[in-house]
Design an enzyme around this catalytic site. Structure first.
Site, PDB file in Angstrom:
ATOM      1  N   SER A  35       0.845  -1.198   0.000  1.00 52.50           N
ATOM      2  CA  SER A  35       0.000   0.000   0.000  1.00 52.50           C
ATOM      3  C   SER A  35       0.880   1.247   0.000  1.00 52.50           C
ATOM      4  O   SER A  35       2.064   1.170  -0.359  1.00 52.50           O
ATOM      5  CB  SER A  35      -0.920  -0.028   1.225  1.00 52.50           C
ATOM      6  OG  SER A  35      -1.900   0.958   1.120  1.00 52.50           O
ATOM      7  N   ASN A  36       0.336   2.387   0.355  1.00 43.88           N
ATOM      8  CA  ASN A  36       1.118   3.624   0.411  1.00 43.88           C
ATOM      9  C   ASN A  36       0.642   4.475   1.570  1.00 43.88           C
ATOM     10  O   ASN A  36      -0.286   4.107   2.280  1.00 43.88           O
ATOM     11  CB  ASN A  36       1.034   4.373  -0.936  1.00 43.88           C
ATOM     12  CG  ASN A  36      -0.390   4.785  -1.259  1.00 43.88           C
ATOM     13  OD1 ASN A  36      -0.949   5.654  -0.610  1.00 43.88           O
ATOM     14  ND2 ASN A  36      -0.988   4.138  -2.263  1.00 43.88           N
ATOM     15  N   ARG A  37       1.270   5.613   1.753  1.00 46.64           N
ATOM     16  CA  ARG A  37       1.043   6.406   2.976  1.00 46.64           C
ATOM     17  C   ARG A  37      -0.148   7.370   2.890  1.00 46.64           C
ATOM     18  O   ARG A  37      -0.362   8.155   3.804  1.00 46.64           O
ATOM     19  CB  ARG A  37       2.293   7.239   3.292  1.00 46.64           C
ATOM     20  CG  ARG A  37       3.494   6.431   3.701  1.00 46.64           C
ATOM     21  CD  ARG A  37       4.623   7.398   4.041  1.00 46.64           C
ATOM     22  NE  ARG A  37       5.902   6.719   4.071  1.00 46.64           N
ATOM     23  CZ  ARG A  37       6.381   6.066   5.116  1.00 46.64           C
ATOM     24  NH1 ARG A  37       5.664   6.003   6.224  1.00 46.64           N
ATOM     25  NH2 ARG A  37       7.554   5.480   5.050  1.00 46.64           N
TER      26      ARG A  37
END
Ligand code: CTP
Length: 403
Positions: A215-217
């Protein structure tokens, strides 16, 4: 920068408090409304005064609290009918069975019922009472009458009631009433009434096996702020989200997704009837080629995972008349990359920002890119302020398209 005020700023809310223990919860509702810049005038029934004193509301609203119809006849400046006539919305919370019955039958023997009868503003009722009183055919018939007349009714919730029994009759939380007020005000004076807008939000999660994902932030805060601004503007709002940890705005139609493929399917479906699409989600560009059905076991060797490209949702979805708005999250060469994305995604508006600054922050400093226009640098503002600005730009684009 042109400041776009929130729908609540300077709006006039007439709050009718009737006599139930849940009356204390409306104190928090008043606080939320005041913080948002609304003027709140409170009218109380005599029974409500047994639970909360007028002084509590007077202190919070900085306005006199009305309880007695007769006394008010002498008050020429802000008499009982004036208040009712000037309100943008009338809210009755808690609405007891007795008050609901009075309103359904047009009685006017106290300040609250007089105000409801005299007010042309939309009416929102938040019922709270005993389980059996709520389910009684008389109460149900009164609510049906009010609903048929155009009143908005929110709740009640299930849960523990004042009597100690678990049942249906709890006042919905103040935040929910607050959200419903925004939605109703938007439906009466927003710029996007009758328009359907799809907004995506959050970081997608690309599974590797049943318990791991890439995923990402991205926090999802910007997308949720836009969803709220769309509801405030009166739009029929579909929020396609992978940020399930955030509370969605009251009134948005929420579709929960996880992966980029899920998001593509949901956005594609929702945009078939939409006027606009705003892609605020941080969509994963790659997903694992093979997703294990069971948990991957570690070995002593390094691991290589083969990734395949996901669909570029914003670039791929293209329907006649659909206005597309995108974001460009960059860490370098912002202007160059954003200008290219505006074209490659076929967007009418692209909001570029520094990903490192924006992710997780409550504030955002953006640049607007539009075809055939110079980039427009905005100052650092809250995400809610930026969201209102984006929704206003969208309303301009929709107006222009239909003129
Ligand atoms: N976007 C999308 N589908 C993807 C990737 C991105 O719809 N698979 C959308 C985003 O929601 C955003 C815009 O495209 O509105 C730009 O996203 P961004 O992550 O900035 O750029 P990418 O297109 O992914 O390109 P790069 O990662 O190379 O910067």
């Amino acid at each position: 920068m042109q400041v776009i005020p929130s729908i609540l700023k300077d709006s006039r809310v007439l709050l009718g408090v009737s006599g139930g223990i849940a009356a204390y919860k409306t104190i928090e509702l008043v606080r939320l409304l005041r913080k948002a810049g609304s003027r709140v005038d409170v009218v109380m029934t005599r029974a409500a005064e047994a639970f909360v004193t007028p002084l509590t509301f007077e202190t919070l609203t900085r306005q006199p609290v009305r309880t007695d119809v007769i006394e008010q006849w002498t008050d020429a400046e802000s008499g009982h009918v004036t208040l009712a006539e000037q309100a943008d919305i009338m809210v009755v919370a808690p609405a007891t069975a007795n008050t609901i019955a009075k309103l359904a039958h047009g009685l006017s023997d106290d300040m609250l019922s007089v105000s409801a009868l005299a007010s042309p503003a939309p009416l929102l009722l938040a019922p709270a009472m005993d389980h059996h009183m709520f389910l009684h055919p008389a109460t149900q018939a009164n609510l049906a009458t009010l609903r048929d007349r155009g009143a908005h009714i929110i709740g009640p919730d299930d849960g523990e009631l004042a009597s100690g029994i678990i049942g249906h009759g709890r006042l919905v939380p103040p935040e929910t009433i607050f959200g419903a007020i925004r939605q109703i005000l938007g439906q009466h004076k927003g710029r996007l009434i009758g328009k359907h807008v799809v907004i995506s939000a959050g970081a997608t999660r690309e599974p590797l096996d049943p318990i791991r994902f890439i995923s990402n932030r991205s926090s999802g805060l910007m997308g949720y702020a836009i969803a709220q601004a769309l509801v405030d503007a009166g739009a029929d709002t579909t929020l396609v989200t992978s940020a399930q940890h955030l509370d969605p705005p009251v009134g948005a139609n929420v579709i929960d997704v996880a992966s980029a493929a899920d998001m593509y399917a949901a956005v594609s479906d929702a945009t078939s009837s939409a006027d606009a699409l705003i892609m605020a989600a941080a969509v994963g560009d790659y997903a694992a080629k093979d997703v294990g059905a069971e948990k991957m076991k570690k070995s002593d060797d390094d691991l290589t995972i083969e990734l395949a490209r996901t669909v570029d949702i914003l670039a791929t979805i293209d329907r006649p008349g659909l206005i597309k708005v995108g974001f460009a999250a960059e860490t370098t060469n912002l202007v160059e990359y954003a200008s290219k994305k505006l074209v490659s995604k076929g967007a009418s508006l692209l909001i570029a920002n520094d990903a490192r600054q924006a992710m997780g922050s409550d504030d955002n400093q953006a640049i607007f890119f539009k075809p055939d226009a110079e980039p427009e640098n905005l100052p650092m503002v809250t995400k809610h302020e930026l969201a209102r600005r984006i929704v206003d730009e969208l309303a301009n684009l929709i107006d222009r398209q239909s003129s």
